[in-house]
Design a protein around this motif. Structure first.
Motif, mmCIF file in Angstrom:
data_model
loop_
_atom_site.group_PDB
_atom_site.id
_atom_site.type_symbol
_atom_site.label_atom_id
_atom_site.label_comp_id
_atom_site.label_asym_id
_atom_site.label_seq_id
_atom_site.Cartn_x
_atom_site.Cartn_y
_atom_site.Cartn_z
ATOM 1 N N ARG A 155 0.981 -1.384 0.117
ATOM 2 C CA ARG A 155 -0.312 -0.130 0.012
ATOM 3 C C ARG A 155 0.995 1.225 0.087
ATOM 4 O O ARG A 155 0.504 2.505 -0.111
ATOM 5 C CB ARG A 155 -0.813 -0.080 1.004
ATOM 6 N N LEU A 156 2.053 0.895 0.392
ATOM 7 C CA LEU A 156 2.964 2.366 0.389
ATOM 8 C C LEU A 156 4.438 1.701 -0.548
ATOM 9 O O LEU A 156 4.980 0.806 -0.137
ATOM 10 C CB LEU A 156 3.502 2.356 1.803
ATOM 11 N N LEU A 157 4.585 2.491 -1.525
ATOM 12 C CA LEU A 157 5.874 2.256 -2.195
ATOM 13 C C LEU A 157 7.116 3.438 -1.735
ATOM 14 O O LEU A 157 6.853 4.657 -1.963
ATOM 15 C CB LEU A 157 5.756 2.266 -3.732
ATOM 16 N N LEU A 158 8.313 3.002 -1.283
ATOM 17 C CA LEU A 158 9.118 3.904 -0.882
ATOM 18 C C LEU A 158 10.425 3.996 -1.778
ATOM 19 O O LEU A 158 10.853 2.644 -2.057
ATOM 20 C CB LEU A 158 9.812 3.481 0.484
ATOM 21 N N LEU A 159 10.666 4.877 -2.471
ATOM 22 C CA LEU A 159 11.818 4.817 -3.507
ATOM 23 C C LEU A 159 12.865 5.994 -3.094
ATOM 24 O O LEU A 159 12.425 7.000 -2.825
ATOM 25 C CB LEU A 159 11.358 5.156 -4.827
ATOM 26 N N ASP A 160 13.983 5.556 -2.765
ATOM 27 C CA ASP A 160 15.187 6.370 -2.261
ATOM 28 C C ASP A 160 15.979 6.631 -3.268
ATOM 29 O O ASP A 160 16.857 5.715 -3.814
ATOM 30 C CB ASP A 160 15.837 5.674 -1.003
ATOM 31 N N GLU A 161 16.023 7.877 -3.933
ATOM 32 C CA GLU A 161 16.854 8.227 -4.944
ATOM 33 C C GLU A 161 16.972 7.074 -6.206
ATOM 34 O O GLU A 161 17.925 6.725 -6.472
ATOM 35 C CB GLU A 161 18.065 8.738 -4.843
ATOM 36 N N PRO A 162 15.608 6.683 -6.547
ATOM 37 C CA PRO A 162 15.818 5.404 -7.533
ATOM 38 C C PRO A 162 16.454 5.913 -8.992
ATOM 39 O O PRO A 162 16.565 4.952 -9.890
ATOM 40 C CB PRO A 162 14.139 5.036 -7.813
ATOM 41 N N THR A 163 16.574 7.303 -9.226
ATOM 42 C CA THR A 163 16.864 7.243 -10.792
ATOM 43 C C THR A 163 18.453 7.554 -10.691
ATOM 44 O O THR A 163 19.223 8.112 -11.682
ATOM 45 C CB THR A 163 16.432 8.667 -11.214
ATOM 46 N N VAL A 164 19.264 7.411 -9.375
ATOM 47 C CA VAL A 164 20.720 7.352 -9.401
ATOM 48 C C VAL A 164 21.424 6.898 -10.448
ATOM 49 O O VAL A 164 21.158 5.493 -10.618
ATOM 50 C CB VAL A 164 21.286 7.106 -7.952
ATOM 51 N N GLY A 165 22.371 7.342 -11.386
ATOM 52 C CA GLY A 165 23.144 6.705 -12.588
ATOM 53 C C GLY A 165 22.325 6.520 -13.496
ATOM 54 O O GLY A 165 22.729 5.983 -14.660
ATOM 55 N N LEU A 166 21.053 6.647 -13.652
ATOM 56 C CA LEU A 166 20.429 6.658 -15.029
ATOM 57 C C LEU A 166 20.507 7.938 -15.892
ATOM 58 O O LEU A 166 20.567 8.925 -15.211
ATOM 59 C CB LEU A 166 18.889 6.536 -14.783
ATOM 60 N N ASP A 167 20.663 7.816 -17.096
ATOM 61 C CA ASP A 167 20.464 8.987 -18.076
ATOM 62 C C ASP A 167 18.922 9.682 -17.977
ATOM 63 O O ASP A 167 18.261 9.412 -17.419
ATOM 64 C CB ASP A 167 20.754 8.497 -19.377
ATOM 65 N N ILE A 168 18.935 10.923 -18.536
ATOM 66 C CA ILE A 168 17.994 11.848 -18.544
ATOM 67 C C ILE A 168 16.543 11.260 -18.878
ATOM 68 O O ILE A 168 15.752 11.099 -18.297
ATOM 69 C CB ILE A 168 18.151 12.930 -19.337
ATOM 70 N N SER A 169 16.752 10.384 -20.029
ATOM 71 C CA SER A 169 15.548 9.962 -20.649
ATOM 72 C C SER A 169 14.980 8.894 -19.777
ATOM 73 O O SER A 169 13.591 8.569 -19.635
ATOM 74 C CB SER A 169 15.413 9.373 -22.045
ATOM 75 N N SER A 170 16.045 7.975 -19.337
ATOM 76 C CA SER A 170 15.601 6.759 -18.344
ATOM 77 C C SER A 170 14.819 7.366 -17.011
ATOM 78 O O SER A 170 13.848 6.819 -16.475
ATOM 79 C CB SER A 170 16.766 6.027 -18.003
ATOM 80 N N ARG A 171 15.436 8.547 -16.531
ATOM 81 C CA ARG A 171 14.898 9.041 -15.415
ATOM 82 C C ARG A 171 13.346 9.690 -15.647
ATOM 83 O O ARG A 171 12.596 9.258 -14.757
ATOM 84 C CB ARG A 171 15.817 10.326 -15.019
ATOM 85 N N ARG A 172 13.150 10.279 -16.971
ATOM 86 C CA ARG A 172 11.958 10.872 -17.100
ATOM 87 C C ARG A 172 11.011 9.756 -17.166
ATOM 88 O O ARG A 172 9.885 9.707 -16.692
ATOM 89 C CB ARG A 172 12.065 11.542 -18.385
ATOM 90 N N ALA A 173 11.204 8.558 -17.947
ATOM 91 C CA ALA A 173 10.469 7.558 -18.078
ATOM 92 C C ALA A 173 10.196 6.802 -16.853
ATOM 93 O O ALA A 173 9.009 6.413 -16.517
ATOM 94 C CB ALA A 173 11.014 6.429 -18.938
ATOM 95 N N LEU A 174 11.019 6.735 -15.841
ATOM 96 C CA LEU A 174 10.713 6.060 -14.647
ATOM 97 C C LEU A 174 9.676 6.874 -13.828
ATOM 98 O O LEU A 174 8.687 6.322 -12.985
ATOM 99 C CB LEU A 174 12.216 5.920 -13.818
ATOM 100 N N VAL A 175 9.966 8.336 -13.779
ATOM 101 C CA VAL A 175 9.200 9.022 -12.918
ATOM 102 C C VAL A 175 7.862 9.226 -13.435
ATOM 103 O O VAL A 175 6.701 8.902 -12.755
ATOM 104 C CB VAL A 175 9.620 10.542 -13.089
ATOM 105 N N GLU A 176 7.466 9.034 -14.826
ATOM 106 C CA GLU A 176 6.404 8.914 -15.169
ATOM 107 C C GLU A 176 5.630 7.544 -15.115
ATOM 108 O O GLU A 176 4.570 7.526 -14.590
ATOM 109 C CB GLU A 176 6.320 9.051 -16.904
ATOM 110 N N HIS A 177 6.336 6.446 -15.102
ATOM 111 C CA HIS A 177 5.906 5.097 -14.811
ATOM 112 C C HIS A 177 5.499 5.122 -13.361
ATOM 113 O O HIS A 177 4.258 4.576 -13.226
ATOM 114 C CB HIS A 177 7.120 4.370 -15.025
#
Lengths: 267, 250
Positions: B161-183
């Motif tokens: 019921r709760l998803l915790l994400l601690d800086e999940p985009t560390v090490g990703l390129d910009i497009s992967s980061r955006r895609a992940l945030v959207e997802h």
């Protein structure tokens, strides 16, 4: 949580450890080469120098190779237990230990699953070693190979719990490697794994005293007697009691509220 | 009691404090996340985000304050609380030498699932991420973005019921980061999972997000992007963030 859930958790932890073991063939080979070198090379050399008198549980004079096999079994478990704990420090640094620790089971249960997994891996190594030793001519009664199962379980938990406890004191992998050297070698050499206690006493009373207090001595004797279908109550009792104490301390060490990790400010 | 728990927020933190020796890392933190809410925890490096995550996941323990997940106190009912949370840690935590399937089944087992159920859930989560074809690939063969998606799939496997994400985009390129945030935004909307997304990157904040600014262990602001920018008298959340973290602690 249902009882079945506990079973699935244990199955998962043990399964992962076995999978990792299968993937790390070099680890398996290294684990076997070490005792085999002792058996094939050192024992051949020491045979004449050391010779072993008639002692329990052996019913007659034995070759040195026969004497050291239980000690080498203990060696396999000792190295495996420490290596497993080393991997816990690695997992903690790399993060995968966190996945285990945040799962919805009591932490003591998760740590016992982890210890059971590493013990089972060491038991696979032990039986392969015993098979090679058997083919080499070091043959115990067949039933003895079944009798040692509980002894291997206790020894695996003993050394694994010790390693787990040590892993709570260190944060970095490099430090743990150093600690291992200060634990593995004294534990192994200051025990009855390579020479009987009476012979150690002849050489040095101090070393004999240390070996007498070394729980690994009792683990090796427990295995030795079990391999020859006998129960050494004193050795088994001391090994079991030490295991319980070390396990309790390791679980306490991993308790976020009370243990060593809490004192260091976390996982 | 059951009704009370059902109405409880996904995450509730009251008066939480934590110190590394004499150094305070978190100071009287108050936080409440409703079911299905997406919250960005924004803070510079060293603000206390990872400490907060470690306390919520009970990797650390604090004697000060209360943490409850869907009404389950983390101290007294750790098992119930852990069962309701999914976690994506800052460091990658997948076993690189195992396949995606093996990693996901392992996680399922750690949540008491049968192999069959874990496999079914794994396929469900991977299909949602269009990654079914990666099922039998070793994690080592995946890109950084794919690995993160697998970690998120893993975090959702037990229907938390709760998803915790601690800086999940560390090490990703910009497009992967955006895609992940959207997802993750989509997941939040579709599945009603509450999300706490910790980051120090302003561009991961959406205009409609609720943002909590954490600095030096204290919550400096908590509200919608518009509210925070208005309160700080600036145009962008970036400018508001700069202003908030530059403030001397009182």
């Amino acid at each position: 949580m249902r009882v079945g859930a506990y079973w699935h958790c244990m199955r998962g932890v043990v399964g992962r450890e076995l999978l990792r073991f299968v993937h790390q063939r070099s680890r398996f080979i290294a684990a076997l080469v070490r005792p085999l070198v002792w058996l094939f090379v050192f024992a051949a050399g020491f045979r004449m120098a050391l010779g072993v008198a008639m002692i329990d549980p052996y019913e007659t004079y034995i070759r040195y190779e026969v004497y050291i096999v239980p000690g080498l079994v203990g060696m396999i478990q000792l190295f495996n237990g420490m290596q497993s704990s080393l991997s816990m420090v690695y997992d903690r640094e790399m993060g995968s230990m966190r996945v285990l620790l945040v799962s919805p089971f009591p932490r003591w249960y998760l740590l016992i699953c982890k210890l059971l997994a590493s013990t089972l891996v060491s038991m696979v190594q032990v039986y392969v070693f015993l098979l090679i030793a058997y083919l080499y001519g070091v043959q115990a009664p067949l039933a003895g190979y079944a009798y040692i199962l509980p002894a291997l379980l206790v020894t695996g938990f003993l050394v694994g719990a010790l390693g787990m406890l040590l892993s709570t004191f260190v944060r970095q992998l490099e430090n743990f490697a150093g600690i291992m050297n200060f634990v593995i070698f004294p534990m192994f050499f200051l025990s009855s794994a390579l020479y009987p206690l009476w012979r150690i006493r002849e050489g040095s009373y101090l070393v004999y005293q240390i070996a007498s207090f070394n729980p690994f001595t009792y683990a090796v004797e427990m295995i030795r007697f079990a391999l020859y279908e006998q129960l050494n109550l004193t050795a088994s009792g001391i090994a079991l009691a030490t295991t319980v104490v070390l396990l309790g301390l390791a679980i306490w060490g991993y308790d976020p509220a009370r243990g060593m990790l809490a004192r260091k400010g976390g996982e | 009691m059951a009704d009370e728990i059902a109405r409880s927020p996904a995450l509730e933190i009251h008066d939480l404090g934590f110190a590394y020796g004499a150094t305070s890392a978190l100071d009287h933190v108050e936080l409440r996340i409703a079911a299905g809410e997406f919250v960005v925890l924004l803070g510079p490096n060293g603000a206390g985000k990872t400490t907060l995550f470690s306390l919520v996941t009970r990797l650390y323990d604090s004697r000060q304050g209360v943490i409850a997940v869907e009404g389950h106190d983390l101290h007294r009912h750790a098992i119930e609380a852990h069962a309701r949370m999914g976690v994506v840690f800052q460091q990658p935590t997948l076993d690189l030498d195992l396949t995606v399937k093996q990693n996901l089944l392992y996680h399922g087992a750690l949540h008491g699932m049968t192999r069959g159920l874990a496999y079914q859930r794994a396929m469900e989560q991977l299909s949602r991420m269009q990654m079914q074809e990666s099922l039998h690939r070793r994690v080592r063969q995946l890109s950084g973005g794919q690995r993160r998606r697998v970690e998120i799939a893993r975090g959702l496997l037990h229907y938390p019921r709760l998803l915790l994400l601690d800086e999940p985009t560390v090490g990703l390129d910009i497009s992967s980061r955006r895609a992940l945030v959207e997802h993750v935004h989509e997941l939040c909307a579709e599945q009603g999972v509450a999300v706490l997304w910790a980051t120090h990157l302003i561009d991961e904040v959406h205009a409609q997000d609720r943002v909590i600014v954490l600095d030096r262990g204290r919550i400096m602001a908590d509200g919608r992007v518009d509210d925070i920018t208005a309160a700080q008298g600036v145009e962008t959340i970036g400018a508001a963030f700069d202003r908030l973290v530059d403030e001397e602690p009182s």
